[in-house]
Design a protein around this motif. Structure first.
Motif, PDB file in Angstrom:
ATOM      1  N   ARG A 186       7.949  -0.949  -2.787  1.00  0.00           N
ATOM      2  CA  ARG A 186       8.110   0.497  -2.971  1.00  0.00           C
ATOM      3  C   ARG A 186       9.153   0.731  -4.047  1.00  0.00           C
ATOM      4  NH1 ARG A 186       8.808   3.825   2.436  1.00  0.00           N
ATOM      5  NH2 ARG A 186       8.277   5.435   0.924  1.00  0.00           N
ATOM      6  N   TYR A 187       9.054   1.881  -4.684  1.00  0.00           N
ATOM      7  CA  TYR A 187       9.979   2.227  -5.766  1.00  0.00           C
ATOM      8  C   TYR A 187      10.788   3.446  -5.355  1.00  0.00           C
ATOM      9  CZ  TYR A 187       7.167  -0.981  -8.505  1.00  0.00           C
ATOM     10  OH  TYR A 187       6.520  -2.098  -8.964  1.00  0.00           O
ATOM     11  N   ARG A 188      12.096   3.274  -5.383  1.00  0.00           N
ATOM     12  CA  ARG A 188      13.011   4.325  -4.938  1.00  0.00           C
ATOM     13  C   ARG A 188      13.780   4.859  -6.148  1.00  0.00           C
ATOM     14  NH1 ARG A 188      16.456   2.061  -0.468  1.00  0.00           N
ATOM     15  NH2 ARG A 188      14.534   2.447   0.716  1.00  0.00           N
ATOM     16  N   PRO A 189      13.795   6.171  -6.360  1.00  0.00           N
ATOM     17  CA  PRO A 189      14.563   6.727  -7.489  1.00  0.00           C
ATOM     18  C   PRO A 189      16.020   6.284  -7.429  1.00  0.00           C
ATOM     19  CG  PRO A 189      13.219   8.435  -6.460  1.00  0.00           C
ATOM     20  CD  PRO A 189      13.133   7.231  -5.565  1.00  0.00           C
ATOM     21  N   LYS A 190      16.567   5.946  -8.593  1.00  0.00           N
ATOM     22  CA  LYS A 190      17.938   5.446  -8.639  1.00  0.00           C
ATOM     23  C   LYS A 190      18.954   6.512  -8.273  1.00  0.00           C
ATOM     24  CE  LYS A 190      17.421   1.633 -11.939  1.00  0.00           C
ATOM     25  NZ  LYS A 190      17.974   0.579 -11.089  1.00  0.00           N
ATOM     26  N   GLY A 191      18.654   7.775  -8.565  1.00  0.00           N
ATOM     27  CA  GLY A 191      19.601   8.851  -8.288  1.00  0.00           C
ATOM     28  C   GLY A 191      19.735   9.772  -9.471  1.00  0.00           C
ATOM     29  N   VAL A 231      13.898   3.548 -11.332  1.00  0.00           N
ATOM     30  CA  VAL A 231      13.684   3.282  -9.911  1.00  0.00           C
ATOM     31  C   VAL A 231      14.193   1.893  -9.581  1.00  0.00           C
ATOM     32  CG1 VAL A 231      11.699   4.823  -9.686  1.00  0.00           C
ATOM     33  CG2 VAL A 231      11.334   2.429 -10.346  1.00  0.00           C
ATOM     34  N   ASP A 232      14.499   1.692  -8.311  1.00  0.00           N
ATOM     35  CA  ASP A 232      14.788   0.371  -7.777  1.00  0.00           C
ATOM     36  C   ASP A 232      13.560  -0.115  -7.012  1.00  0.00           C
ATOM     37  OD1 ASP A 232      17.488  -0.021  -8.617  1.00  0.00           O
ATOM     38  OD2 ASP A 232      18.115   1.435  -7.101  1.00  0.00           O
ATOM     39  N   ALA A 233      13.144  -1.333  -7.290  1.00  0.00           N
ATOM     40  CA  ALA A 233      12.048  -1.934  -6.543  1.00  0.00           C
ATOM     41  C   ALA A 233      12.567  -2.438  -5.204  1.00  0.00           C
ATOM     42  CB  ALA A 233      11.426  -3.076  -7.341  1.00  0.00           C
ATOM     43  N   VAL A 234      11.936  -2.011  -4.124  1.00  0.00           N
ATOM     44  CA  VAL A 234      12.340  -2.407  -2.774  1.00  0.00           C
ATOM     45  C   VAL A 234      11.173  -3.152  -2.135  1.00  0.00           C
ATOM     46  CG1 VAL A 234      13.127  -1.615  -0.513  1.00  0.00           C
ATOM     47  CG2 VAL A 234      13.835  -0.386  -2.593  1.00  0.00           C
ATOM     48  N   THR A 235      11.394  -4.384  -1.724  1.00  0.00           N
ATOM     49  CA  THR A 235      10.357  -5.187  -1.068  1.00  0.00           C
ATOM     50  C   THR A 235      10.480  -5.042   0.438  1.00  0.00           C
ATOM     51  OG1 THR A 235      10.298  -6.776  -2.888  1.00  0.00           O
ATOM     52  CG2 THR A 235       9.445  -7.516  -0.759  1.00  0.00           C
TER      53      THR A 235
END
Length: 516
Positions: A143-148, A475-479
């Motif tokens: 999943r990709y989470r916005p960095k801020g 974005v940060d990739a989150v596994t």
């Protein structure tokens, strides 16, 4: 409808939304005349801190709104950019001294970037299943989470394009933005931003601060969750060092000394006309414009004659219409740098084939498009970026010599190859050390390809803007993996002993099936 310098009342309406409590203003000059265009409010470090706080609050709701809602807003902004194109053109010309045509390129690029990111963000960033280490036993998704909130520092030379290429993907990815606008490009950026605000982007989500980078630039970088910088290599290194103090990611598009190779199979007249635009669009004040040219000796005579003739025919002007081919340099500092490079080269033996003079009869910062030959390594313009309308033409004897000369640079931003054979041009392009290479075009092919990454090698920068790569910066990739319960993973020595054989068999089986 007539067009001219941005009215002071319009300027005041735009600048009232700058994040500032300092009460100070600085005069911004119009390049065409040297007169004060408007007085720009400037920010201080505390304004930057406050802007980040507000942007963080707005970003939470913006991220939760989802891709579909953000797409609707950005597509409305796209339409507003086109509807307000004349205001945007007036702003760009007023601040930068560009021609109407070269200002139009900026509006078109900003719209293209907006459309691409609005329509691509979901497919690029929605996340996906990945193959797990033990199929069926473990499932894995990314999943990709916005960095801020991104801190974005943009220069004066292409205020719309360069702002859009960093700000819009950040918004599309669900981030907020605090943008440090160069004083000379602030009106254009604020007019761009207003279209997005009117389309539905929360005002606090995209904050604009202004002022001297030496005083507020550090604050922009310090508080950012990701940093984008476009500008000189020297300043970019300082930005990178500041970001590294907090382990903040950064993309940097920096200087260039871009080469154009003219091979021996070109049509001299056609190639010369294209080369003129590659060198002198926006009067050379473009990070990807050509400053070095290597011409094969077999076509050197006719090509150089056509190139000089076409350059000499260029019309310099200050019109807010399409009557001029090239406009003005943007500031006295730019004029001083260009003049110094030409004066130094001539004093050391270079020959001026075209141009070489300032033109105060047209405007205070005008300088003729200039072609030099005989440029050698002891001259300032040999390796250092001029960032103005000066190109050094050298004759080479072979294709390989041209490739080696082009690659012999500390920079690697853009390069061009002109050839009568598309296949040959592509083959030579593959040998050049640059982040983007154009065949039979100076820079607009790669610059306008917003679905493809853009950036530099060597001292021309790190990271990429545009395309999927440009979106994923923000974005940060989150596994996320999950045990299905189909088979208990081993935990004790005896459990490992029992499963070692089957797992080795699985590894061999997966290799035989060519499963990654």
């Amino acid at each position: 409808m007539s067009h001219s310098f941005i009215d002071r009342r319009v300027a005041a309406g735009l600048t009232r939304h700058i994040s500032t409590t300092s009460g100070r203003t600085v005069p911004v000059l119009a390049p065409f005349t040297g007169d004060v265009l408007h007085d720009l409010p400037v920010s201080q470090s505390s304004d930057v801190t406050d802007a980040y706080a507000r942007a963080r609050h707005a970003q939470l709701a913006w991220a939760r709104a989802g891709f579909r809602a953000r797409r609707r807003v950005l597509l409305r902004a796209h339409d507003l950019l086109l509807a307000r194109r004349e205001l945007l053109l007036d702003a760009v010309q007023s601040e930068t001294g560009k021609t109407r045509g070269q200002a139009f390129e900026e509006v078109f690029q900003a719209a293209s970037v907006t459309r691409y990111n609005a329509l691509s963000a979901r497919s690029v960033l929605r996340g996906e299943r990945r193959r797990s280490g033990i199929p069926l036993v473990i499932t894995t998704r990314v999943r990709y989470r916005p960095k801020g909130v991104a801190g974005i520092i943009t220069p004066w030379n292409f205020p719309l394009s360069l702002a859009a290429m960093d700000v819009i993907p950040a918004l599309a990815a669900g981030c907020g933005v605090v943008q440090k606008a160069d004083n000379q490009g602030a009106l254009s950026i604020l007019a761009l931003r207003q279209a997005f605000i009117d389309a539905g982007v929360p005002r606090d989500l995209w904050a604009v601060v202004t002022g001297d980078g030496n005083f507020i630039g550090g604050a922009v970088t310090e508080h950012a969750d990701y940093v984008c910088f476009t500008g000189s290599t020297a300043t970019g290194i300082r930005v990178a060092q500041k970001a590294a103090e907090t382990l903040t990611g950064a993309s940097l598009e920096l200087g260039g000394k871009n080469a154009l190779l003219v091979l021996d199979d070109v049509d001299a007249r056609h190639a010369a006309a294209d080369a003129v635009y590659a060198c002198f669009s926006s009067l050379g004040q473009l990070c990807v414009s050509t400053e070095r040219m290597y011409v094969h000796r077999a076509v050197a005579g006719p090509f150089v004659r056509e190139f000089v003739a076409a350059t000499s025919r260029l019309t310099l002007g200050t019109g807010f219409d399409y009557s001029a081919d090239v406009g003005s340099l943007t500031s006295q500092a730019q004029l001083d740098r260009v003049t110094a490079h030409v004066t130094d080269a001539v004093s050391r033996g270079a020959t001026v084939l075209a141009g070489g003079r300032a033109r105060p009869d047209i405007g205070p910062y005008f300088f003729e498009p200039t072609i030099l030959t005989g440029v050698t390594s002891e001259m300032e313009c040999f390796a250092a970026e001029t960032f103005g309308p000066v190109v050094a033409v050298s004759i080479v004897h072979t294709e390989q010599e041209a490739i080696e000369a082009a690659n012999d640079s500390d920079y690697g931003l853009n390069a061009s190859v002109f050839s009568g054979s598309g296949r040959r041009g592509l083959r030579v392009a593959a040998a050049l050390q640059a982040g983007s290479v154009n065949v039979n075009e100076g820079y607009r092919g790669s610059f306008s390809a917003v679905d493809a990454p853009m950036g530099g090698m060597k001292r021309s920068g790190v990271g990429r803007r545009n395309g999927a790569e440009g979106l994923r910066r923000f974005v940060d990739a989150v596994t996320i993996s999950r045990a299905t319960g189909l088979l208990q993973m081993p935990r004790t020595g005896s459990e490992f002993e029992a499963l070692a054989g089957p797992l080795l068999l699985l590894a061999r089986l997966l290799k035989g099936l060519r499963r990654r």
